[in-house]
Each structure stands twice: as structure tokens, then as C-alpha cells.
Motif scaffolding. Structure first.
Motif, mmCIF file in Angstrom:
data_model
loop_
_atom_site.group_PDB
_atom_site.id
_atom_site.type_symbol
_atom_site.label_atom_id
_atom_site.label_comp_id
_atom_site.label_asym_id
_atom_site.label_seq_id
_atom_site.Cartn_x
_atom_site.Cartn_y
_atom_site.Cartn_z
ATOM 1 N N ARG A 23 1.026 -1.633 -0.617
ATOM 2 C CA ARG A 23 0.015 -0.195 0.061
ATOM 3 C C ARG A 23 1.168 1.243 0.002
ATOM 4 N N MET A 24 0.725 2.382 -0.162
ATOM 5 C CA MET A 24 1.124 3.398 -0.484
ATOM 6 C C MET A 24 1.465 3.962 0.865
ATOM 7 N N ILE A 25 2.187 5.504 1.186
ATOM 8 C CA ILE A 25 2.649 5.682 2.037
ATOM 9 C C ILE A 25 2.066 7.481 2.277
ATOM 10 N N ALA A 26 1.069 7.495 3.836
ATOM 11 C CA ALA A 26 -0.062 8.577 4.348
ATOM 12 C C ALA A 26 0.104 8.732 5.578
ATOM 13 N N ILE A 27 -0.359 9.773 6.122
ATOM 14 C CA ILE A 27 -0.749 10.020 7.615
ATOM 15 C C ILE A 27 -2.008 10.234 7.161
ATOM 16 N N LEU A 28 -2.659 9.931 8.706
ATOM 17 C CA LEU A 28 -4.165 10.168 9.013
ATOM 18 C C LEU A 28 -4.392 12.079 9.247
ATOM 19 N N PHE A 29 -5.339 13.085 8.950
ATOM 20 C CA PHE A 29 -5.078 14.417 8.811
ATOM 21 C C PHE A 29 -6.735 14.770 8.839
ATOM 22 N N ALA A 30 -6.710 16.292 8.749
ATOM 23 C CA ALA A 30 -7.936 17.097 8.873
ATOM 24 C C ALA A 30 -9.297 16.928 8.141
ATOM 25 N N VAL A 31 -9.898 17.077 9.158
ATOM 26 C CA VAL A 31 -11.240 16.717 8.550
ATOM 27 C C VAL A 31 -12.196 17.532 8.326
ATOM 28 N N SER A 32 -11.752 18.830 8.509
ATOM 29 C CA SER A 32 -12.432 20.123 7.615
ATOM 30 C C SER A 32 -11.870 21.365 8.119
ATOM 31 N N LEU A 33 -10.993 21.369 7.236
ATOM 32 C CA LEU A 33 -9.511 22.752 7.446
ATOM 33 C C LEU A 33 -9.443 23.999 6.179
ATOM 34 N N VAL A 34 -9.669 24.994 6.805
ATOM 35 C CA VAL A 34 -9.220 26.066 5.790
ATOM 36 C C VAL A 34 -7.916 26.194 5.160
ATOM 37 N N VAL A 69 -11.224 26.191 0.363
ATOM 38 C CA VAL A 69 -11.554 25.658 1.449
ATOM 39 C C VAL A 69 -11.860 24.239 1.276
ATOM 40 N N GLU A 70 -11.318 23.338 2.217
ATOM 41 C CA GLU A 70 -10.849 22.060 2.527
ATOM 42 C C GLU A 70 -11.352 21.485 3.381
ATOM 43 N N LYS A 71 -12.674 20.486 2.843
ATOM 44 C CA LYS A 71 -13.103 19.854 3.516
ATOM 45 C C LYS A 71 -13.231 18.063 3.219
ATOM 46 N N GLN A 72 -13.170 17.101 4.201
ATOM 47 C CA GLN A 72 -12.810 15.733 4.238
ATOM 48 C C GLN A 72 -14.153 15.910 3.101
ATOM 49 N N VAL A 73 -14.445 14.782 2.294
ATOM 50 C CA VAL A 73 -15.462 14.406 2.038
ATOM 51 C C VAL A 73 -15.620 12.459 2.805
ATOM 52 N N GLU A 74 -16.633 12.270 3.415
ATOM 53 C CA GLU A 74 -17.116 11.103 3.728
ATOM 54 C C GLU A 74 -17.557 9.915 2.384
ATOM 55 N N LEU A 75 -16.400 9.000 2.813
ATOM 56 C CA LEU A 75 -16.366 7.255 1.783
ATOM 57 C C LEU A 75 -17.600 6.853 1.816
ATOM 58 N N PRO A 76 -18.432 6.369 0.941
ATOM 59 C CA PRO A 76 -19.073 5.415 0.978
ATOM 60 C C PRO A 76 -19.458 3.771 1.025
ATOM 61 N N LEU A 77 -17.864 3.712 1.747
ATOM 62 C CA LEU A 77 -17.463 2.411 1.729
ATOM 63 C C LEU A 77 -16.804 1.523 2.914
ATOM 64 N N LYS A 78 -17.804 0.061 2.704
ATOM 65 C CA LYS A 78 -18.011 -0.506 3.765
ATOM 66 C C LYS A 78 -16.639 -1.383 3.931
ATOM 67 N N GLU A 79 -16.412 -1.555 5.579
ATOM 68 C CA GLU A 79 -15.858 -2.159 6.318
ATOM 69 C C GLU A 79 -14.584 -3.161 5.031
ATOM 70 N N ASP A 80 -15.135 -3.510 4.563
ATOM 71 C CA ASP A 80 -14.297 -4.800 3.311
ATOM 72 C C ASP A 80 -13.974 -4.427 2.552
ATOM 73 N N GLU A 81 -14.465 -3.045 1.723
ATOM 74 C CA GLU A 81 -13.639 -2.476 1.134
ATOM 75 C C GLU A 81 -12.522 -1.362 1.161
ATOM 76 N N MET A 135 -10.493 11.227 1.348
ATOM 77 C CA MET A 135 -11.072 12.314 -0.076
ATOM 78 C C MET A 135 -11.268 13.823 0.829
ATOM 79 N N TYR A 136 -10.505 14.439 -0.716
ATOM 80 C CA TYR A 136 -10.630 16.052 -0.053
ATOM 81 C C TYR A 136 -11.325 16.785 -0.885
ATOM 82 N N ARG A 137 -12.051 18.263 -0.523
ATOM 83 C CA ARG A 137 -12.833 18.656 -1.562
ATOM 84 C C ARG A 137 -12.597 20.577 -1.163
ATOM 85 N N TYR A 138 -11.773 20.613 -3.002
ATOM 86 C CA TYR A 138 -11.492 21.997 -2.010
ATOM 87 C C TYR A 138 -12.359 23.002 -3.207
ATOM 88 N N VAL A 139 -12.766 23.881 -2.043
ATOM 89 C CA VAL A 139 -13.697 24.549 -3.862
ATOM 90 C C VAL A 139 -13.552 26.072 -2.970
#
Length: 738
Positions: free
Chosen positions: A10-21, A45-57, A324-328
Motif C-alpha cells: 500500500r502507498m504511504i500517508a498519514i491521517l489528517f484534517a477533517v475540515s480545514l480552511v 476551503v478544504e473539507k473531508q468527504v465521507e467515503l461510502p465504503l463498507k468495512e471490507d472495501e 478524499m478531500y474537496r477544495y472549493v
């Protein structure tokens, strides 16, 4: 040391912001504040998008759909089937993905889905033999696009590695080959090569930034100084974008006119063909892009000023989740924060970067300026950086929060520069327990002026009988009178050994009054001088990652372990995280050996202090509490173990007792051996060692450099050990008197 290949599941990353300006410079307007002054308005404005994935996805790809939103693709980790979810900017709706499931059989792995310029959907996947295939959606099924080159193995028996794909309006296929930096154009009918375009060579773990639109292909230029746009019909260079600040990898999207969008670890940028300046729409210093070890998987442009990014996020366990993050662009948001908090560190820190994002998530009206004294960012040396900082601090200015690693912290305390932050520790302790053995050495007369927020655990790995020789400087000097270094530590050089002994015996060499014991220092230099430098320098235990942004190599990592012909030798290794335990603990497990701590020593990391002259004391205290919080400390960024007890327990629980290389984590291959994550019991055992450590080694980097530079004059024969030691002491006295 044997070369080893990194095999990343799997590729590398770190857990981070939920809703961040986040900051952004595009299209600012103005609004009057309460005093009638005009304020610049408008930023992304950066906001985290809640993914529709189930536990095994798990998420595997994101593609934009020409004004119809974006489509997220997921994989069921149990049965290997795929799903599609259309995202309209507000919600997800599941769509048919049978065209993928009809083609990708058991053992296959989807890596990319793209919407071609011809309007069709294409997918790039690898089969169970790691051979790449390309398919095009055809109703509910798919058609394979045959490209003969993909079936040809190299001299090592490996199929071509493809990191990216685009499709032009004629249906021709463009494949990115990161190992040589080429993008190859293939005929849509025959699969034959039409031509290739030379870009920059990237690591096989990185996605090459490319995009194709109309008759243009845009990719990172061969010299790494920007982007180059080729005419796909002639193969000639059409335009260039000079952009020296490019990060490695990233995602590119060509615009309708002569412009493009680049998403990389430094943020989201708008660039113009023929230009040399980037408009930073979203800056990494205040957004998810800046979190260390983040991998950008895909970028979808939902509309003008509306971008969605899919990221992979590595957990402490080594397994990956996805965000997933959305920038608007929001014209009603202030272009600049209302308050500014200044943070300074001698070197870049991944943990500090992580804390900055978390802090700004909770305090969107506070901007953080994070400056470092890294050589290369300016024109001066580390000593110049420290002198400049000292001048600021002594004049009553300077940063609000000071990360004291490598700085003369004791001098700052004596001169009254640092504030008492025992109250901050008390407040942080109400939420989580702190490791008292790590904090206690920093208490002075009931006050605390500096707090190590993480710590490293130095270990001696190898023959237990030899470790006794390192119990004290005198013991080592005596032991080495009758032994050769090659019989004690395998493949080392004088410089690395001098650094190691300076770490081990720093408190003996330099007393509490900052006086150097010149006799002891001379004896240690003479002991180190017996080592015979090998041509390749010191061979140290290696990090899992080929490149750790924001991390520095440890001076404790000395000597080769695991050598079959040198089983009685030692190696030294500073453990700073679970990933770094992989190779040493594989060796310990194999040999049935146990590690030894080094005389109760720990290495403090990310040592936080607050400038007594700060006018933002409350903000600074909140930031230090964030550094100590379970939220920040529960993530392993390979910069030390947490002082937060709850975070340490979370680290332990995240690791399996018997990690499996097929279980979705990380593994590396050394020769014929596959090395997995450490076992849970091993992480727990190391944490228990950490509880017993009480001796911090917190060096003043300038004095450390003086000692190393002075020792070289003895090693090269310019001076005797005694002369070199006296000269070092004289220079240190002058420095401390400044």
C-alpha cells in the motif's frame, strides 16, 4: 550491506484534517471589517468527504466525468470484486462496475481508471503475474486493448512497470514508465508504439505527472525544473513551464486554455504555459497536501474552482486507508487568517507539520508560519541560523513556539528566554497520561521550560558480551586496547564512530557547566582513530523508505547487522518508530537475540518550548498541547515514540502479533528473505524498554559539530589528539560566551 528492494503493498500517508480552511490566492475580493477597514476575501476551503465504503472495501481510483461529477472505484478486499460510486459534490450513488469485474480475475489489481479524451472509460490493472493490462468499457463488459510491449519481460524477468495512463481523442494510449521517465504513445488499433516523450525519471513508487488533451501531452520535464508540453502529432516540444519548486510525483490536469493544474506534496497549483510562476491555490503548509508521507492517488476537477483529491493514508500498523478531500473556492472566506502563530525549528519535522494541520483544523482563524534553519533554504550554515535566532530571542522577538532540537536550550533557560510551561503539561495530562521518565529529567526547581514530545530509543544489537564494553567511556577505551573495531562493529568509519561515541558519552565529555573534558575527549579520539575506513563509508541499518521527507538520519545508526561472517559484532540503531523496527527485529528474531538499551539513554525529539516574550502565549500553549495530544501522537511518522501513554498503547494495538506480508501492510525483501512488520509483542517489549530510560542526550549541534570537525584534524594527522581536544575546548568556550 546487501541491496534490498522495497515491496510496498500500500502507498504511504498519514491521517489528517477533517475540515480545514486553507490558504489560496485566486480571485480575492474585499469586505469591510468592524473598523471600516477593507479585508481581502476569498480562498479555497478544504473539507473531508465521507467515503461510502463498507468495512471490507478500499478505494482504488477516482476519475472525473466531464461535468457529471466524479466516480470513485472501490475493491472488496475479501473477494476482489469492484464497485463504482458517482459523486456529485454532495452525495454518492452506486453504479454498475461489471465491466471491471468481467475482466479483472482473482489475483488481479486495479490501479487506474481514466476517462479518455475520446469519451470512453479505460482501466489499467495488473494480473496475478504482475503483467499490466488495459481494458476499455463496452457497455456492461469490456474489451482488452492489446499492447505487445506490456507482455515483454526485462532481463530480470519483470514486466514493464506502468504508473499512469491517458487516452487522446483518437483513442491512442499513453503509458507512463517511471523507471526511465518516458511516456510512450501506442496506436489504438495495432497496439504498436507510435513515439515516446521524454520526461523526468521517477522512483517506481511514484506516479509520473502526465495529462493528454487535444493534441498536447504535458509531463514533468527531463531536467526536473518544470513541465514540458509536446505536440503529440509531431513529437516536438510545443511549450514549457519553468517551475523549480516542483515536488517529485503528483497529478496533472490540462486546462481549456494554455494552463494546467498540478497537485503535489506542496499543494494545489495553477500554472500557465510559457510562464515561470505558480499560483498556489492551496498551500501544503496549511492543508492535507503537506502531511508527511501522503500519496496523491487521483485528482478530479468537478467544475471551475472545484477540485476533489483522493489520497492514500498509511496507518501506524503499516496498512493503508483512504481519504478524499474537496477544495472549493469560497469568496466569503477571509483570504488571510486573523491571527498568526510563529513556530521555529532548526530542522524540518514531520510531527510538527502534522500538528500544524491538526491545529489549524481546530483554529481556522489562526495562520501558522513554520520556519526552519535548514542549510540550503538560505545562504548560511547551521551556526549562522542559530546565531540569527539567538539575536532575535535576545532582543525580545523571535518565534512564539521554539522546537529546541539541536539548539542551546540550557543557555536559553539561563537567560530567561523560555517560559515555564509546566501548566501546559498539567493541562495535557488531564486528557492523557504522559511518560514521566521522559518528562522528569526536564523539571528544574519545580518548573518545566522544555518538553520532548517524542523520543528515540537507541539499541545495541548483536553479541551481548560485547555490549558490556560500551557501559562507560573508560570501559570502552580499555576494551579497545586489545581489540580491533572490525571485530566489534562491522563496516564502520571514523566519522560515524565519533558521532556514535559523542552520543553515548556526551554528558561525560561536556559537564553541566559546559566544560569539555579534554583528556577524555582525546582518549576517545585515539580509540576511534584505530578504525580503518572502508571505501564505502559506514554501513548503517536502513530505513524502510528510500526517502523520508522531513526526517534526518540518526547518528546512532552505525554498523552492519546480519552479516553471516561477523555474528559476534554489534550494530547500533535508534528506534524512532514501528517501521524502523522491521529490519533490526527481523535479524533479532532470526538469531534468537534480544536488544540492549544504551546505558539508559533516550533521544528527545520535537522538544517544544515557548518564547517568554511571545504575544501569543495562549495560542502557543494550545499548539504545544496539540503536539502532546493523542490525536497527533497516535500517528507514527518515524520521528520518535510518543510520550502520550494512550497513543503508545494505540501503536501497540495497531500491530498484529504475527504480521503477514499478504495482510496489506509493508514488507521488504533482502536477498531471499521477506521482512514484515514487527510483531505486537516486540513493539510492546520495546515500549517497556522505553519506560526505563531516564538519561536524555540533548546535544547542542554547534558544539557537536566543533567536536567532529576537530576530531578530523587528529584523524588526518594534522594534530595530536591532545592538541585537537584543546582546540575544540577553546572554540566551544568562545561560542558559549557569545
Amino acid at each position: 550491506m546487501e541491496a534490498y528492494t522495497v515491496k510496498i503493498k500500500r502507498m504511504i500517508a498519514i491521517l489528517f484534517a477533517v475540515s480545514l480552511v486553507t490558504t489560496g490566492a485566486a480571485g480575492c475580493s474585499a469586505k469591510k471589517d468592524g473598523d471600516g477597514k477593507k479585508e481581502a476575501m476569498g480562498r479555497y476551503v478544504e473539507k473531508q468527504v465521507e467515503l461510502p465504503l463498507k468495512e471490507d472495501e478500499e478505494a482504488v481510483a477516482l476519475t472525473e466525468d466531464s461535468g457529471n461529477g466524479a466516480v470513485l472505484y472501490s475493491r472488496n478486499m475479501e473477494d476482489g470484486t469492484y464497485k463504482a460510486y458517482r459523486y456529485d459534490g454532495g452525495k454518492f450513488e452506486e453504479e454498475d462496475a461489471s465491466w471491471l469485474n468481467s475482466a479483472i480475475k482473482s489475483g488481479g489489481t486495479l490501479s487506474k481508471v481514466v476517462k479518455g479524451d475520446d469519451g470512453s472509460l479505460y482501466a489499467l490493472y495488473g494480473d496475478e503475474n504482475a503483467m499490466t493490462h488495459i481494458i476499455r468499457k463496452d457497455g456492461s463488459s469490456s474489451q482488452e486493448i492489446g499492447i505487445p510491449d506490456l507482455a515483454v519481460k526485462d532481463s530480470n524477468g519483470i514486466y514493464p512497470l506502468i504508473s499512469g495512463m491517458r487516452v487522446d481523442k483518437e483513442g491512442n494510449i499513453f503509458l507512463a514508465v517511471p523507471m526511465n521517465g518516458e511516456v510512450v504513445m501506442y496506436d489504438k488499433g495495432t497496439g504498436g508504439k507510435i513515439r515516446s516523450f521524454q520526461g523526468n525519471q521517477f522512483s517506481g513508487l511514484m506516479a509520473m505527472p502526465i495529462d493528454v488533451r487535444d493534441n498536447r501531452i504535458l509531463l514533468a520535464g527531463p531536467d526536473g525544473s518544470g513541465l514540458v508540453c509536446y505536440d503529440t502529432g509531431s513529437g516536438e516540444v510545443a511549450e514549457e513551464i519553468k517551475y523549480a519548486d516542483m515536488a517529485e510525483g503528483g497529478i496533472l490536469r490540462l486546462g481549456d486554455s494554455d494552463d494546467c493544474i498540478l497537485a503535489d506534496s506542496k499543494g494545489l497549483h495553477h500554472l500557465t504555459m510559457g510562464g515561470s510562476m505558480a499560483e498556489d491555490l492551496v498551500d501544503s503548509s496549511t492543508s492535507a497536501f503537506g502531511i508527511p508521507q501522503t500519496n496523491i492517488m487521483d485528482l478530479a476537477q468537478m467544475g471551475k474552482g472545484d477540485y476533489t483529491v483522493l489520497l492514500s493514508v498509511q496507518e501506524t500498523s503499516g496498512r493503508s486507508t483512504h481519504e478524499m478531500y474537496r477544495y472549493v473556492y469560497d469568496k466569503e472566506t477571509k483570504a488571510e487568517p486573523s491571527h498568526t502563530l510563529r513556530v521555529y525549528g532548526l530542522e524540518e519535522s514531520a510531527a510538527v507539520r502534522q500538528a500544524i494541520v491538526k491545529y489549524q483544523q481546530k483554529h481556522p482563524d489562526v495562520g501558522i508560519e513554520y520556519k526552519t534553519g535548514n542549510a540550503g533554504e538560505g545562504t548560511g550554515t547551521k551556526a549562522d541560523s542559530i546565531r540569527a535566532l539567538n539575536t532575535e530571542l535576545l532582543s525580545g522577538s523571535g518565534a512564539d513556539v521554539i522546537m529546541l532540537d539541536g539548539l542551546p536550550a540550557d543557555s536559553y533557560i539561563e537567560k530567561g528566554i523560555l517560559a515555564d510551561i509546566s501548566g501546559v503539561l498539567k493541562e495535557a495530562g488531564k486528557e492523557s497520561d504522559m511518560r514521566d521518565n521522559i518528562i522528569k529529567p526536564y523539571k528544574k526547581d519545580g518548573k518545566i521550560y522544555q518538553i520532548p514530545t517524542r523520543y528515540g530509543i537507541p539499541l545495541l544489537i548483536g553479541a551481548s558480551s560485547t555490549t558490556e564494553a560500551f557501559k562507560s567511556a573508560d570501559a570502552l577505551v580499555d576494551y579497545m586496547k586489545d581489540h580491533a573495531w572490525d571485530d566489534v562493529m562491522n563496516q564502520v568509519d571514523k566519522e560515524s564512530l565519533m558521532k556514535l561515541l559523542l552520543n553515548m558519552y556526551y554528558e561525560d565529555i561536556i559537564d553541566k557547566n559546559k566544560q569539555i573534558d579534554t583528556k577524555l575527549l582525546a582518549r576517545l579520539m585515539e580509540t576511534v582513530g584505530k578504525a580503518e575506513d572502508n571505501g564505502d563509508g559506514s554501513v548503517t541499518s536502513s530505513s524502510v523508505w528510500s526517502s523520508d521527507e522531513g526526517q534526518t538520519e540518526s547518528d546512532w545508526d552505525v554498523g552492519k547487522f546480519g552479516s553471516p561472517d561477523k555474528k559476534d559484532t554489534l550494530s547500533s540503531k535508534e528506534m524512532k518508530g514501528i517501521q524502523g523496527m522491521m529490519l533490526p527485529y527481523h535479524y533479532l528474531r532470526k538469531e534468537g537475540a534480544s536488544p540492549s538499551d544504551v546505558n539508559g539513554i533516550f533521544v528527545p525529539h520535537d522538544i517544544a518550548g515557548i518564547n517568554k516574550a511571545s504575544k501569543n502565549t495562549d495560542l502557543a500553549e494550545d499548539f504545544v498541547k496539540m503536539l502532546l495530544s493523542e490525536e497527533v501522537q497516535s500517528i507514527d511518522v518515524e520521528n520518535g515514540f510518543p510520550v502520550n501513554e494512550q497513543a503508545m498503547e494505540a501503536w501497540i494495538q495497531s500491530v498484529e502479533e504475527t504480521p503477514d506480508e499478504e495482510g496489506g501492510g509493508l514488507s521488504i525483501t533482502v536477498g531471499e528473505e521477506v521482512i514484515t512488520f514487527p510483531h505486537q509483542s516486540e513493539v510492546k517489549s520495546l515500549a517497556e524498554i522505553g519506560k526505563k530510560l531516564t538519561v536524555p542526550v540533548q546535544k547542542d549541534d554547534i558544539i557537536g559539530e566543533m567536536i567532529l570537525d576537530g576530531a578530523k584534524t587528529y584523524f588526518d594527522g594534522s594534530r595530536s589528539a591532545e592538541e585537537a581536544a584543546e582546540d575544540i575546548a577553546e572554540k566551544a568556550d568562545t561560542y558559549l560566551a557569545e
